[in-house]
Design an enzyme around this catalytic site. Structure first.
Site, PDB file in Angstrom:
ATOM      1  N   ASP A 232       1.225   4.087  -3.043  1.00 19.94           N
ATOM      2  CA  ASP A 232       0.776   5.474  -2.866  1.00 19.94           C
ATOM      3  C   ASP A 232       1.899   6.468  -3.109  1.00 19.94           C
ATOM      4  O   ASP A 232       1.727   7.468  -3.826  1.00 19.94           O
ATOM      5  CB  ASP A 232       0.235   5.666  -1.447  1.00 19.94           C
ATOM      6  CG  ASP A 232      -0.997   4.826  -1.159  1.00 19.94           C
ATOM      7  OD1 ASP A 232      -1.588   4.294  -2.112  1.00 19.94           O
ATOM      8  OD2 ASP A 232      -1.358   4.688   0.023  1.00 19.94           O
TER       9      ASP A 232
ATOM     10  N   SER B 266      -6.972   2.061  -4.279  1.00 17.38           N
ATOM     11  CA  SER B 266      -5.772   2.501  -3.562  1.00 17.38           C
ATOM     12  C   SER B 266      -4.881   3.337  -4.466  1.00 17.38           C
ATOM     13  O   SER B 266      -4.216   4.267  -4.001  1.00 17.38           O
ATOM     14  CB  SER B 266      -4.966   1.291  -3.084  1.00 17.38           C
ATOM     15  OG  SER B 266      -5.613   0.616  -2.043  1.00 17.38           O
TER      16      SER B 266
ATOM     17  N   GLU C  32       0.818  -1.211   0.000  1.00 20.53           N
ATOM     18  CA  GLU C  32       0.000   0.000   0.000  1.00 20.53           C
ATOM     19  C   GLU C  32       0.854   1.264   0.000  1.00 20.53           C
ATOM     20  O   GLU C  32       0.684   2.148  -0.841  1.00 20.53           O
ATOM     21  CB  GLU C  32      -0.940   0.009   1.201  1.00 20.53           C
ATOM     22  CG  GLU C  32      -1.857   1.219   1.262  1.00 20.53           C
ATOM     23  CD  GLU C  32      -2.860   1.235   0.133  1.00 20.53           C
ATOM     24  OE1 GLU C  32      -2.644   2.013  -0.824  1.00 20.53           O
ATOM     25  OE2 GLU C  32      -3.845   0.487   0.196  1.00 20.53           O
TER      26      GLU C  32
END
EC number: 3.4.14.10
Length: 637
Positions: free
Chosen positions: A307, A552, A303
């Protein structure tokens, strides 16, 4: 003598009547379908004394949408005139009328004045369990947690006199489980139900992967299989050179144990943005947040790596990116822990955080963060992106409404708050669907909205894809590879005024082909608001490249584009765009988005909703066209 006594009695009765409002009929004030995970009632609370804490309503909270529209609607003369934090705090401070109304009710109910104390926005009454039951029209029990903690609470709901209810936000202890519970040790972080949103695989938003790839392709001819930084620039006409990066700010929120790997950042930059090799985000640690965590691999690094790799590459080397790393490796954190750090008043707003959902600091776990809780210690960035979420059914309405109000306050102060909409279409985590009683479980068929995407004061971001075999110049569709764009209608929040025309147009022209038993058609908040590509992202993780999917990815991409809009406005001496929803739903801004008209978001045994012309509960208003959007925003004051 008798006449004089009668006169005195009548006088006293009239005086009592004038002293304050009489008790009105009771109304349901709060309820929840079930106790939080791990808590069970073991006996009635008969004979116990309860320190009843009554949180007073924040005045003007009912007008928060009006205040927000005043500074956020493109036709408002006050557009962009954002509030100071001091003005926000002053506007929502409890009134003396609320204090007097609640105190009078307690006195009329037999609670003597010496048992009632006032402190800030709270009244505390020292009562017995029996008195509390009579006051609130409920039953009190002793609850025990599977970890050994004990708490007194009421049975699922409580009531208040109607004239009192409007002055009260919440009362504890009632349905809010505020006892500090010993957290599971790190080995149990993979469990589904935990307050730590950074637990691997938590919630309806978490990146999915089809595995590693040997050859990383960065060519526009292959954007249907590899969505690289250059593909995103081509899709959204996004090329920008920051002019005032020191005045601008963009923040990415991560929750420990999720953590980025610096070496992976360099591997990604080496392949896609060579001038940024060695560059790092500016880390702001909240409640012991750290990237030095035990364990590595996609579940821990996926994650954060996703990002930061794409957000940093898209905004470029001149624009600093702030990493808000929330929570220590043992306890982690929640959205409320993050909001506490941004706004000191939120730490105690409406009773403060809920330890059954939010992390407690100093950390009670041995070896955890022992420093003071971060409360009002962090300055919010102008754009903040979060790629995590909950399912609505997991939380109480009061918990969500408290948090949602804080997003409105951030909007008042000029911050754009983005959240991923979810990866399971109309279903919840793992395509979990709801039962008629509002809980989730086997056999559930009712659509399960996500949170905070359903809060009307955040901008919810869904996912699109370049269709297999299509060119980067061809229209995108709703994402239907590995994940499905989260979208639908909240079961908690009503439809805000800014989206009524768009949502009602969708419902009238393209009514969902499902029984209204499956989805909320009572005029509730529709989401997402916008979308960006969410499929086939090459992400460097532990020295290899994985192909990654999810909203995401969509949220940090959108944040990067909006951050560039802010830079352009700031360079001309204008303010940040702040809460963007009233603007993007306006007629003029409809030309700033690529309308998505293909694809669905399946879930709960259905095909979900369909992407259609205009807004839809799959891709929102569409994907951004940066050149058009920056021009439109530069025309605003």
């Amino acid at each position: 003598m008798l006449a004089s006594r009668l006169l005195v009695a009548v006088t006293l009765a009239l005086a009592a009547a004038a002293a304050g409002p009489q008790l009105s009929p009771r109304v349901l004030h709060e309820s929840r379908g079930f106790a939080p995970l791990g808590w069970n009632p073991v006996r009635r609370a008969t004979g116990l004394r309860i320190p009843l804490k009554i949180g007073l309503t924040q005045p003007n909270l009912a007008s928060i949408e009006e205040y927000l529209m005043d500074v956020s609607h493109p036709e408002s003369p006050n557009y962009g005139n954002h509030w100071s934090s001091a003005k926000v705090a002053q506007t929502f401070r409890p009134t003396q009328d609320s204090v007097d109304t609640v105190r009078t009710w307690l006195h009329q109910s037999g609670i003597e004045p010496h048992r009632v104390k006032v402190a800030g926005g709270w009244l505390t009454a020292d009562v017995t369990a029996e008195e509390a039951e009579e006051l609130l029209g409920t039953e009190y029990y002793v609850y025990e947690h599977e970890n050994g903690a004990v708490q007194v609470g009421c049975d699922k709901k409580y009531h208040l006199p109607e004239h009192v209810s409007k002055h009260v936000d919440l009362i504890t202890p009632t349905i809010h489980f505020d006892t500090k519970v010993k957290r599971e040790q790190p080995g149990a972080l993979g469990k589904r139900k935990t307050q730590n949103v950074g637990a691997p695989g938590f919630g309806p938003v978490s990146p999915k992967t089809t595995g590693t790839i040997k050859d990383v392709i960065d060519e526009l001819e292959h954007c249907d299989t590899h969505t690289t930084v250059n593909c995103l620039r081509a899709l959204y006409d996004f090329v920008y050179y920051p002019l005032v990066p020191d005045e601008n700010s963009i923040g990415i929120v991560e929750y420990t144990p999720q953590a980025y790997s610096p070496s992976d950042l360099d591997l990604f930059f080496k392949n896609f943005s060579s001038s940024q090799v060695g560059q790092r985000p500016t880390m702001t640690s909240i409640d012991g947040g750290t990237i030095d965590v035990n364990g590595s691999g996609f579940g821990i690094n996926g994650e954060s790596n996703l990002d930061l790799q794409y957000a940093m590459a898209l905004v470029g080397e001149r624009q600093p990116v702030t990493l808000y790393q929330v929570g220590d490796p043992l306890e982690g954190g929640s959205f409320n822990n993050f909001l506490d750090a941004l706004d000191g008043s939120f730490c105690t707003f409406e009773g403060g955080d809920d330890p059954s959902q939010d992390a407690v600091y100093p950390d009670p776990i041995k070896g955890g963060y022992t420093g003071k809780e971060d409360c009002g210690t962090v300055t919010p960035a102008k754009v903040i992106s979060t790629s995590y979420s909950y399912d609505e059914w997991e939380l109480t309405p009061a918990y969500m409404e408290r948090q949602c109000a804080e997003y409105a306050k951030l909007g008042l102060m000029g911050t754009t708050v983005l959240y991923s909409s979810g990866d399971y279409g109309v279903g919840g985590y793992g395509d979990t669907c709801l039962l008629p009683n509002g809980t989730a479980g086997p056999g559930g068929k009712i659509f399960a909205p996500s949170f905070p995407g359903g809060c009307p004061y955040v901008t919810s971001v869904g996912a699109t894809q370049v269709n297999p075999g299509a060119k980067v110049t061809d229209p995108e569709s709703a994402c239907e590879q590995v994940i499905y764009s989260g979208g639908g209608f909240s079961n908690v929040f009503k439809m805000p005024g800014y989206q009524k025309d768009a949502v009602n147009s969708y419902l009238s022209k393209y009514p969902p082909p499902y029984s209204t038993d499956l989805w909320n058609n009572t005029g509730s908040r529709g989401y997402p608001d916008l979308s960006a590509n969410g499929a086939n992202y090459p992400v460097a993780v532990q020295g290899e490249f994985y192909l990654v999917y999810g909203t995401s990815a969509s949220s940090p991409v959108m944040a990067s584009i909006l951050s560039a809009v802010n830079d352009a406005r700031l360079a001309l001496g204008k303010n940040s765009i702040g809460f963007i929803n009233p603007t993007i739903y306006s007629d003029v801004f409809s030309f700033g988005f690529n309308d998505i008209t293909n694809g669905t978001n399946p879930g709960c045994g259905t095909k979900g909703y369909s992407a259609q012309p205009g807004w839809d509960p799959v891709t929102g208003l569409g994907t951004p066209n940066f050149v058009k959007l920056v021009a439109l925003w530069l025309l605003l004051p």
